[in-house]
Design an enzyme around this catalytic site. Structure first.
Site, PDB file in Angstrom:
ATOM      1  N   MET A   1       0.827  -1.213   0.000  1.00 40.92           N
ATOM      2  CA  MET A   1       0.000   0.000   0.000  1.00 40.92           C
ATOM      3  C   MET A   1       0.858   1.259   0.000  1.00 40.92           C
ATOM      4  SD  MET A   1      -3.174  -1.046   2.479  1.00 40.92           S
ATOM      5  CE  MET A   1      -4.117   0.354   1.854  1.00 40.92           C
ATOM      6  N   SER A   2       0.609   2.116  -0.986  1.00 38.39           N
ATOM      7  CA  SER A   2       1.335   3.378  -1.107  1.00 38.39           C
ATOM      8  C   SER A   2       0.540   4.549  -0.564  1.00 38.39           C
ATOM      9  CB  SER A   2       1.652   3.650  -2.577  1.00 38.39           C
ATOM     10  OG  SER A   2       0.449   3.895  -3.296  1.00 38.39           O
ATOM     11  N   GLY A   3      -0.748   4.331  -0.283  1.00 38.59           N
ATOM     12  CA  GLY A   3      -1.600   5.427   0.140  1.00 38.59           C
ATOM     13  C   GLY A   3      -2.413   6.010  -0.990  1.00 38.59           C
ATOM     14  N   GLY A   4      -2.209   5.509  -2.211  1.00 40.02           N
ATOM     15  CA  GLY A   4      -2.954   5.978  -3.366  1.00 40.02           C
ATOM     16  C   GLY A   4      -4.216   5.175  -3.592  1.00 40.02           C
TER      17      GLY A   4
ATOM     18  N   SER B   1      -3.698   1.040  -4.854  1.00 42.81           N
ATOM     19  CA  SER B   1      -3.414   0.018  -3.840  1.00 42.81           C
ATOM     20  C   SER B   1      -4.508  -0.048  -2.792  1.00 42.81           C
ATOM     21  CB  SER B   1      -2.054   0.277  -3.183  1.00 42.81           C
ATOM     22  OG  SER B   1      -2.004   1.560  -2.580  1.00 42.81           O
TER      23      SER B   1
ATOM     24  N   CYS C   1      13.669   0.243  -7.904  1.00 41.30           N
ATOM     25  CA  CYS C   1      12.900   0.124  -6.672  1.00 41.30           C
ATOM     26  C   CYS C   1      12.114  -1.185  -6.657  1.00 41.30           C
ATOM     27  CB  CYS C   1      11.954   1.308  -6.543  1.00 41.30           C
ATOM     28  SG  CYS C   1      11.034   1.354  -4.988  1.00 41.30           S
TER      29      CYS C   1
ATOM     30  N   CYS D   1       8.965   9.386  -6.913  1.00 39.71           N
ATOM     31  CA  CYS D   1       8.496   9.702  -5.557  1.00 39.71           C
ATOM     32  C   CYS D   1       9.489  10.542  -4.764  1.00 39.71           C
ATOM     33  CB  CYS D   1       8.145   8.417  -4.807  1.00 39.71           C
ATOM     34  SG  CYS D   1       9.560   7.374  -4.377  1.00 39.71           S
TER      35      CYS D   1
END
Length: 376
Positions: free
Chosen positions: A21-24, A27, A114, A210
């Site tokens: 989860m990236s917070g977007g 996800s 990444c 990012c």
């Protein structure tokens, strides 16, 4: 296969899914779909690099605000959420590599590095430590079960396809991964987020790398490697000095803008970067025509590469017909703007066969291999 299926053979009530989860919104929707499936769902966020708070900018995937958004989504879904600090490994494997690649006259792709490192390698270890049956992400790609096992395919929505950035995924990783959004357009994903009452349904997508605030990557390179923007000469292919530049980190093969060369010339493009001499080589557009590229670090995901295939040499480029001869990628027609440091990703139709890093190029019509990063 359903575009939102986790494709797990046993009843999902007996399964455990870890969601990156990236917070977007992407996800977050994956986490919501996993939780709705009946599987035990755990959200995991890697804290990698918090430029969002540092510059007061929303949308950076590793920012503190994004971690809070991911946690809020998990709280609303009633699922566990863990944050792991991987800033040190991210700096070493991604940020420092990013800076060093630019200093060497290459054009890096930090998102691939990444995925190869902190995101997939570290997340895989965490997911397995948590006893998960799979790791699910919000990437827009498809995992298709073929005769020989799991295959990686482009997303159905070409505008959202992220397969270029996942070419280095290993078969072991692909077996463990799930990509529930690969068959959906982004508009539908936002609709699902709104239908499920997710607070991030209208959150804007992050457009930049990012850890690069406002797209100014040169600033990051300077901070990591002081003195990185030392100036030097701009020369033509015969070595004639045409002007001065403000540091090779500001340029890449194929670039036209920002050369600040006086008038009297036909349009000139960056055709090579001599990092050792801090020199930029420019030439006409015809000098950018590439017949072949030598690849290193090739990752192969299976499939037949002896037949027709296409190659994508930049994230926004269209796949073009090509063939692979050992480590040499040969284009059917000259390709332009092929830059060392970028990736060449190979496809058979929609299937990702694999890819590698562009190390050197061969100019069309010359038969001479040139390492564009060390062009003299």
């Amino acid at each position: 296969m359903s575009p939102v299926s986790f494709d797990l053979s046993q009843p999902l009530s007996k399964r455990r899914i870890v969601v990156a989860m990236s917070g977007g919104v992407d996800s977050s929707v994956v986490a919501a779909l996993a939780a709705r499936s009946g599987a035990e769902t755990i959200g995991v966020t890697l804290q990698l690099y918090d430029h969002g708070e540092a510059v007061g900018r929303a949308g950076a995937c590793c920012a503190g605000r994004d971690i809070r958004d991911a946690r809020a989504v998990c709280d609303g879904l009633g699922i566990a959420h863990y944050v792991f600090d991987h800033a040190s490994s991210f700096r070493e494997q991604v940020i420092e590599d990013f800076a060093d690649e630019y200093l060497a006259g290459r054009t890096p792709i930090p998102c691939v590095k990444c995925n190869m490192g902190p995101k997939f390698t570290d997340l895989f270890a965490l997911a397995r430590d948590l006893g998960a049956d799979c790791l699910a992400t919000g990437h827009y790609v498809r995992r298709v079960e073929g005769e020989g096992g799991a295959e990686l395919h482009r997303a159905l929505d070409p505008a959202r396809d992220q397969s270029y950035f996942l070419f280095a995924t290993t078969q072991d990783q692909l077996d463990y991964l799930r990509f529930p959004l690969g068959g959906l357009p982004k508009a539908r994903v936002r609709e699902i987020a709104a239908e499920m009452g997710l607070g991030v349904a209208a959150k804007p997508d992050s457009q930049d790398i990012c850890f690069v605030p406002d797209g100014n990557y040169a600033d990051v390179v300077r901070k990591v490697r002081p003195g990185a923007d030392d100036g030097g000469e701009i020369v033509d292919e015969d070595g004639q000095v045409l002007g001065r530049h403000r540091g090779i980190i500001h340029y890449t093969v194929g670039q036209r803008r920002g050369l600040d060369i006086g008038g009297g010339h036909d349009p000139l493009y960056v055709v090579g970067l001599d990092a050792a001499a801090k020199r930029i080589v420019v030439g006409p557009k015809t000098a950018l025509a590439v017949a072949a590229a030598r690849l290193t670090g090739i990752n192969w995901l299976g499939g037949d590469f002896s037949g027709p295939l296409t190659a994508k040499v930049r994230s926004l480029a269209k796949p073009v017909p090509a063939r692979l001869d050992g480590d040499r990628l040969v284009f059917d027609q000259p390709e332009y703007g092929v830059a060392p440091g970028q990736a060449a990703v190979l496809y058979a139709g929609d299937r990702v066969l694999g890819g590698g890093w562009i190390a050197a190029t061969e100019r069309a019509g010359t038969g001479v291999k040139e390492d564009r990063a060390q062009f003299v």
